[in-house]
Design a protein around this motif. Structure first.
Motif, PDB file in Angstrom:
ATOM      1  N   ALA A 297       0.913  -1.623  -0.180  1.00  0.00           N
ATOM      2  CA  ALA A 297       0.168  -0.096  -0.182  1.00  0.00           C
ATOM      3  C   ALA A 297       0.647   1.207   0.304  1.00  0.00           C
ATOM      4  O   ALA A 297       1.736   1.309   0.772  1.00  0.00           O
ATOM      5  N   ASP A 298       0.416   2.756  -0.754  1.00  0.00           N
ATOM      6  CA  ASP A 298       1.163   3.696  -0.807  1.00  0.00           C
ATOM      7  C   ASP A 298       2.473   3.310  -1.106  1.00  0.00           C
ATOM      8  O   ASP A 298       3.576   3.715  -0.379  1.00  0.00           O
ATOM      9  N   LEU A 299       3.187   2.291  -2.178  1.00  0.00           N
ATOM     10  CA  LEU A 299       4.344   2.196  -2.168  1.00  0.00           C
ATOM     11  C   LEU A 299       5.304   3.100  -2.359  1.00  0.00           C
ATOM     12  O   LEU A 299       4.632   3.671  -3.158  1.00  0.00           O
ATOM     13  N   LYS A 300       6.157   3.141  -1.770  1.00  0.00           N
ATOM     14  CA  LYS A 300       7.449   4.147  -1.970  1.00  0.00           C
ATOM     15  C   LYS A 300       8.168   3.974  -2.203  1.00  0.00           C
ATOM     16  O   LYS A 300       8.676   2.607  -3.227  1.00  0.00           O
ATOM     17  N   PRO A 301       9.437   4.388  -3.055  1.00  0.00           N
ATOM     18  CA  PRO A 301      11.153   4.755  -4.605  1.00  0.00           C
ATOM     19  C   PRO A 301      11.249   3.266  -3.176  1.00  0.00           C
ATOM     20  O   PRO A 301      11.678   2.658  -4.500  1.00  0.00           O
ATOM     21  N   SER A 302      11.889   3.905  -2.557  1.00  0.00           N
ATOM     22  CA  SER A 302      12.959   3.149  -1.483  1.00  0.00           C
ATOM     23  C   SER A 302      12.370   3.685   0.077  1.00  0.00           C
ATOM     24  O   SER A 302      11.601   4.093   0.065  1.00  0.00           O
ATOM     25  N   TYR A 303      12.576   1.755   1.309  1.00  0.00           N
ATOM     26  CA  TYR A 303      12.368   1.963   2.612  1.00  0.00           C
ATOM     27  C   TYR A 303      13.900   2.293   2.709  1.00  0.00           C
ATOM     28  O   TYR A 303      14.873   0.882   2.376  1.00  0.00           O
ATOM     29  N   GLY A 304      13.932   2.062   4.106  1.00  0.00           N
ATOM     30  CA  GLY A 304      15.732   2.618   5.273  1.00  0.00           C
ATOM     31  C   GLY A 304      14.683   1.999   6.242  1.00  0.00           C
ATOM     32  O   GLY A 304      13.628   0.923   6.120  1.00  0.00           O
ATOM     33  N   ILE A 305      16.260   1.973   6.915  1.00  0.00           N
ATOM     34  CA  ILE A 305      16.313   0.776   7.754  1.00  0.00           C
ATOM     35  C   ILE A 305      15.040   1.189   8.796  1.00  0.00           C
ATOM     36  O   ILE A 305      14.656   2.330   9.100  1.00  0.00           O
ATOM     37  N   ASP A 306      14.453   0.511   9.501  1.00  0.00           N
ATOM     38  CA  ASP A 306      13.048   0.476  10.665  1.00  0.00           C
ATOM     39  C   ASP A 306      12.135   1.774  10.048  1.00  0.00           C
ATOM     40  O   ASP A 306      10.896   1.367  10.468  1.00  0.00           O
ATOM     41  N   GLU A 307      12.150   1.633   8.464  1.00  0.00           N
ATOM     42  CA  GLU A 307      10.503   1.589   8.026  1.00  0.00           C
ATOM     43  C   GLU A 307       9.692   0.844   7.965  1.00  0.00           C
ATOM     44  O   GLU A 307       9.908  -0.155   8.339  1.00  0.00           O
ATOM     45  N   THR A 308       8.413   0.958   8.003  1.00  0.00           N
ATOM     46  CA  THR A 308       7.551   0.012   7.811  1.00  0.00           C
ATOM     47  C   THR A 308       6.779   0.407   6.595  1.00  0.00           C
ATOM     48  O   THR A 308       6.249   0.951   5.715  1.00  0.00           O
ATOM     49  N   VAL A 309       6.659  -1.342   6.312  1.00  0.00           N
ATOM     50  CA  VAL A 309       6.006  -1.483   4.604  1.00  0.00           C
ATOM     51  C   VAL A 309       4.714  -2.189   4.945  1.00  0.00           C
ATOM     52  O   VAL A 309       4.765  -2.972   5.882  1.00  0.00           O
ATOM     53  N   ASN A 360       1.270 -22.705   1.074  1.00  0.00           N
ATOM     54  CA  ASN A 360       1.572 -22.250  -0.232  1.00  0.00           C
ATOM     55  C   ASN A 360       2.147 -20.797  -0.045  1.00  0.00           C
ATOM     56  O   ASN A 360       1.995 -19.541   1.176  1.00  0.00           O
ATOM     57  N   THR A 361       2.579 -19.927  -1.174  1.00  0.00           N
ATOM     58  CA  THR A 361       3.604 -18.839  -0.140  1.00  0.00           C
ATOM     59  C   THR A 361       2.551 -17.970  -1.656  1.00  0.00           C
ATOM     60  O   THR A 361       2.640 -18.151  -2.842  1.00  0.00           O
ATOM     61  N   LEU A 362       2.947 -16.692  -1.479  1.00  0.00           N
ATOM     62  CA  LEU A 362       2.302 -15.615  -2.247  1.00  0.00           C
ATOM     63  C   LEU A 362       3.403 -14.767  -2.175  1.00  0.00           C
ATOM     64  O   LEU A 362       3.896 -14.036  -0.987  1.00  0.00           O
ATOM     65  N   SER A 363       4.045 -14.553  -3.949  1.00  0.00           N
ATOM     66  CA  SER A 363       4.729 -12.959  -3.516  1.00  0.00           C
ATOM     67  C   SER A 363       4.030 -11.698  -3.523  1.00  0.00           C
ATOM     68  O   SER A 363       3.458 -12.047  -4.716  1.00  0.00           O
ATOM     69  N   VAL A 364       5.053 -10.874  -2.999  1.00  0.00           N
ATOM     70  CA  VAL A 364       4.422  -9.553  -3.086  1.00  0.00           C
ATOM     71  C   VAL A 364       5.212  -8.305  -3.599  1.00  0.00           C
ATOM     72  O   VAL A 364       7.103  -8.280  -3.052  1.00  0.00           O
ATOM     73  N   ALA A 365       5.734  -8.290  -5.236  1.00  0.00           N
ATOM     74  CA  ALA A 365       6.751  -7.459  -5.671  1.00  0.00           C
ATOM     75  C   ALA A 365       6.723  -6.129  -5.363  1.00  0.00           C
ATOM     76  O   ALA A 365       5.784  -5.303  -4.806  1.00  0.00           O
ATOM     77  N   GLY A 366       8.041  -5.048  -5.887  1.00  0.00           N
ATOM     78  CA  GLY A 366       8.229  -3.737  -5.897  1.00  0.00           C
ATOM     79  C   GLY A 366       8.802  -3.320  -4.497  1.00  0.00           C
ATOM     80  O   GLY A 366       9.184  -1.768  -4.310  1.00  0.00           O
ATOM     81  N   PHE A 367       9.454  -3.968  -3.087  1.00  0.00           N
ATOM     82  CA  PHE A 367       9.944  -3.566  -2.481  1.00  0.00           C
ATOM     83  C   PHE A 367      11.317  -3.299  -3.057  1.00  0.00           C
ATOM     84  O   PHE A 367      12.140  -4.085  -3.193  1.00  0.00           O
ATOM     85  N   GLU A 368      12.184  -2.215  -2.404  1.00  0.00           N
ATOM     86  CA  GLU A 368      12.947  -1.179  -2.609  1.00  0.00           C
ATOM     87  C   GLU A 368      13.746  -0.824  -1.221  1.00  0.00           C
ATOM     88  O   GLU A 368      13.042   0.160  -0.567  1.00  0.00           O
ATOM     89  N   THR A 369      14.898  -1.382  -1.100  1.00  0.00           N
ATOM     90  CA  THR A 369      15.925  -0.935   0.497  1.00  0.00           C
ATOM     91  C   THR A 369      16.482   0.428  -0.104  1.00  0.00           C
ATOM     92  O   THR A 369      17.023   0.569  -1.545  1.00  0.00           O
ATOM     93  N   THR A 370      16.890   1.777   0.579  1.00  0.00           N
ATOM     94  CA  THR A 370      17.650   2.748   0.414  1.00  0.00           C
ATOM     95  C   THR A 370      19.063   2.477   0.162  1.00  0.00           C
ATOM     96  O   THR A 370      19.542   1.612   0.890  1.00  0.00           O
ATOM     97  N   LYS A 371      19.144   2.895  -0.818  1.00  0.00           N
ATOM     98  CA  LYS A 371      20.977   2.883  -1.632  1.00  0.00           C
ATOM     99  C   LYS A 371      21.522   4.303  -0.879  1.00  0.00           C
ATOM    100  O   LYS A 371      21.345   4.838  -0.452  1.00  0.00           O
TER     101      LYS A 371
END
Length: 756
Positions: A297-309, A360-371
């Motif tokens: 939800a509300d996908l961001k370009p990237s996520y840093g440590i301790d942020e919530t997805v 069974n598993t479900l893959s959720v795409a779009g997650f990127e860490t902050t570089k």
């Protein structure tokens, strides 16, 4: 009752109800003999094994006077046939039962022994041929009154109370199609057996039919309805990947057309089977399960440590665990129908994997860490230390210059990294602490260096006493060579460098220092080979008049392992005293007791060998602690010392015991015979090589003399953490050569014992 099978081979079995002789004498004599028949009316013998409808014979005298015969069951027979002067017989009535027979004449009675019957049990058939649980099955035959149980193809045996010709039994809920067996319990000694007679044809038992499952997708955990006929026979419902679900039945004898069951959380889409009370299973069809949908939800370009997805979607309550790429799976709980995941340092960019209870598993795409974003210079020289301005500098662990990797050290503004010596112009990448690779968008050029560096080593190892040989580049700029931080001798011949590697074996650090101040370190391996002598001082010293002469150089201490000081002597007109540099009084001139001073005396006879080897391990301070600062004073009258050297023994230890022994609670030991120590000398060391050393392990070193006393003070028992040793003193050597050595203790394994 539970079935105990002893199936008879024949379909029609003749059961012997009793096992007596055909004729049995009525007194203490043997079987009938007409010569022994008495006068008057008397019974000599009677047939006791009989068949209903067949004849029973009696032998004796005067039996023609018998008027009636009464069989057990109070059945009277008056039709008696006289066979001859000594024999009569009559037909055994159908109503007769086992017991004694009475022969009556006038007002007198004669009794026989107990009769028994030889009668064939016949299984003629059953009806109807098709039944369902709860129906009454009628079984026909003869002598069925001996049958006590009926067994169906499956399920428990059913107790019955039959008549002579018929058995009626209610088909139980756990019966299934198959052969029907008549069973009779027989006791043989202490063993109870079940004799069986099988029907020729199979009994057909109805099963549930017309079974229907929901035709829409169902959700794990929900309750579904299964319809069909004879569902009262269903005991369990089995879904794919799940344990059977018990079906609640108020009364299994009453037909129902539907059952309700909860779909297990771990069930999978696929076949459903019904488990009947009979133990058989029948297919019920297939179901399809609801699968959740999910997205960030509300996908961001990237996520840093301790942020919530935040992950939203449908039916997320089916999700039990979630894992980022590179992270560990963690249990999840829903918050307002959504899954909240915290980003940790270990996670990588990529899919987020949601796991359901059914696996069974479900893959959720779009997650990127902050570089990290770093600014590199456009060029550098090998061994340059670069101070890089970067975001997230603490997350950069290494930098790769082409294929060469260099560690990064975090700074306030980013990180520092040293360009590898062999780096060449190539793309640069940063390796994050989570293993992700970040490309640096710059064309990075490596400039040629001018400092001295090794081009190639001549050998992988260098032997103590030899010189390390290597070729170098920019040799003209070499200023110094260091070994483990200290300058060492070297010779540079053109582009070939020879380096003194000292007296220590193992991995040493050799550093080339250039005139520019650049230092290039290398790890070099130094190995030993037998006995190596390194001369420390070789200018003759003449000692006269007991006045004392100091060795002009101090020896580097501590000495390498397995080392001694060798003093070579050119003249020996007296004893030679080898003393610490303070006349034996140690530091601060504090040892005043002559007997305790640091003095070793060698006789003139010992000096005639040309040299003596000195062990300084016994030198000490005023408190008895081991001490020696490398200074030596000689005292004599007419002795010339020609040189002083360090002697190091690099030869491998000799294995004197190689049979592993696991030492438990002082119950085992390694016993080494005295002959093994025939050539041992004072100063050698015995080493016990161990494995599996427990936290409370103890070692013990003893002699093999009576009582196994300790071989030296403190060796009766002592705590160990690994290998342990025994230095050979003069006293220890005497004991070893006399009785040998016993190694014992508790809670470790002796792998081998060595001597050096």
């Amino acid at each position: 009752m539970k079935r105990i099978n002893k199936t008879l081979a024949l379909m029609m079995t003749c059961l012997l109800v009793a096992f007596s002789s055909v004729f049995v004498a009525c007194d203490d004599s043997d079987a009938p003999d007409t010569n022994q028949i008495k006068g008057g009316v008397s019974l000599n013998a009677a047939q006791l094994q009989v068949t209903r409808g067949g004849y029973m014979q009696f032998k004796g005298s005067g039996l023609d006077q018998i008027e009636t015969i009464v069989f057990p069951g109070n059945v009277t027979v008056a039709d008696i046939e006289v066979v001859d002067n000594y024999t009569i017989r009559c037909l055994v009535p159908e109503a007769a039962v086992p017991g004694k027979v009475k022969m009556i004449y006038g007002d007198k009675t004669i009794e026989t022994g107990a009769i028994a019957f030889t009668e064939p049990i016949k299984f003629e058939g059953f009806s109807p041929a098709n039944v369902k649980a709860g129906d009454t099955l009628t079984i026909k035959g003869t002598y069925l009154n001996y049958i006590d149980h009926v067994m169906f193809a499956t399920g428990e045996a059913v107790a019955v109370t039959p008549t002579r010709y018929e058995i009626k039994v209610v088909v139980p809920v756990d019966a299934s199609t198959g052969r029907v067996f008549l069973a009779m319990t027989v006791v043989e000694g202490t063993e109870t057996l079940i004799n069986q007679i099988a029907a020729k044809e199979e009994l057909v038992v109805a099963k549930p039919t017309e079974i229907k499952l929901p035709d829409t997708k169902v959700k794990a955990g929900s309750t579904i309805s299964i319809t069909g006929s004879l569902l009262r026979l269903v005991k369990t419902v089995h879904f794919l990947n799940a344990d059977g679900v018990n079906v609640a039945q108020a009364d299994p004898t009453k037909d129902i057309t539907s059952i309700s069951v909860a779909v297990p959380a771990n069930a999978l889409s696929g076949e459903v089977v019904l488990g009947l009370h009979s133990g058989i299973v029948i297919p019920a069809g297939e179901i399809k399960l609801v699968e959740p949908t999910a997205a960030i939800a509300d996908l961001k370009p990237s996520y840093g440590i301790d942020e919530t997805v935040v992950i939203s979607g449908t039916d997320l309550d089916l999700v039990t665990k979630a894992a980022f790429t590179g992270g560990e799976a963690a249990a999840v709980t829903l918050t307002e129908g959504k899954i909240n995941l915290k980003v940790t340092a270990a996670v990588k960019s990529g899919v987020i994997t949601l796991t359901l209870a059914n696996g069974n598993t479900l893959s959720v795409a779009g997650f990127e860490t902050t570089k990290p974003v770093a600014t590199f210079p456009s060029n550098a020289t090998p061994l340059d230390e670069l101070s890089i301005v970067s975001t997230l500098g603490s997350r950069v662990k290494t930098v790769k210059f082409g294929d060469l990797e260099a560690p990064a050290i975090a700074t306030d503004k980013g990180f520092k990294v040293k360009v590898p010596l062999d780096a060449q112009t190539a793309p640069i990448t940063m390796i994050m602490d989570n293993g992700e690779i970040v490309a640096v968008d710059i064309f990075f050029t490596i400039s040629a260096y001018t400092f001295c560096a090794v081009a190639e080593f001549a050998e992988e190892t260098t032997t103590v006493g030899s010189l390390l040989k290597c070729t170098v580049v920019n040799g003209a700029n070499l200023k110094d060579v260091k070994l483990n931080g200290n300058s060492t001798g070297y010779i540079l011949n053109g582009n070939v460098l020879f380096v003194n590697v000292g007296r220590n074996t193992g991995t040493q650090t050799m550093t080339l220092v250039s005139v520019s101040g650049t230092e290039v370190p290398y790890e070099v391996k130094v190995v030993g080979a037998g006995l190596v002598e390194t001369v420390l001082y070789d200018t003759p010293l003449e000692i006269n008049g007991w006045g004392g002469v100091d060795l002009p150089v101090a020896i580097d201490v501590p000495l390498p392992a397995n080392s001694k000081i060798r003093i070579r002597v050119a003249k020996a007109n007296s004893d030679l005293q080898v003393i610490d540099g303070y006349w034996g009084m140690g530091p601060n001139w504090a040892i005043t007791d002559d007997a305790k001073k640091n003095t070793i005396v060698f006789s003139s006879d010992a000096l005639k060998a040309g040299y003596v080897d000195v062990d300084f391990s016994g030198f000490h301070d005023e408190n008895g602690n081991a001490w020696w600062d490398g200074k030596i004073k000689f005292n004599a009258d007419g002795v010339i010392v020609s040189s002083v050297s360090v002697i190091t023994d690099y030869s491998p230890a000799k294995t004197i015991y190689d049979t592993p022994v696991t030492i438990g609670g002082w119950d085992k030991s390694a016993q080494i015979e005295a002959s093994v120590f025939a050539s041992a000398t004072v100063g050698q060391v015995i080493t016990v090589v161990t494995s599996g050393v427990a936290s409370d392990a103890q070692g013990s070193l003893k002699t093999a003399s009576d009582g196994w006393p300790a071989i030296a003070s403190g060796t009766e028992y002592f705590d160990i953490k690994g290998d342990f040793t025994l230095p050979i003193t003069a006293d220890v050597l005497t004991k070893l050569k006399s009785t040998g050595l016993i190694v014992s203790g508790k809670n470790y394994t002796i792998e081998k014992v060595t001597l050096k």
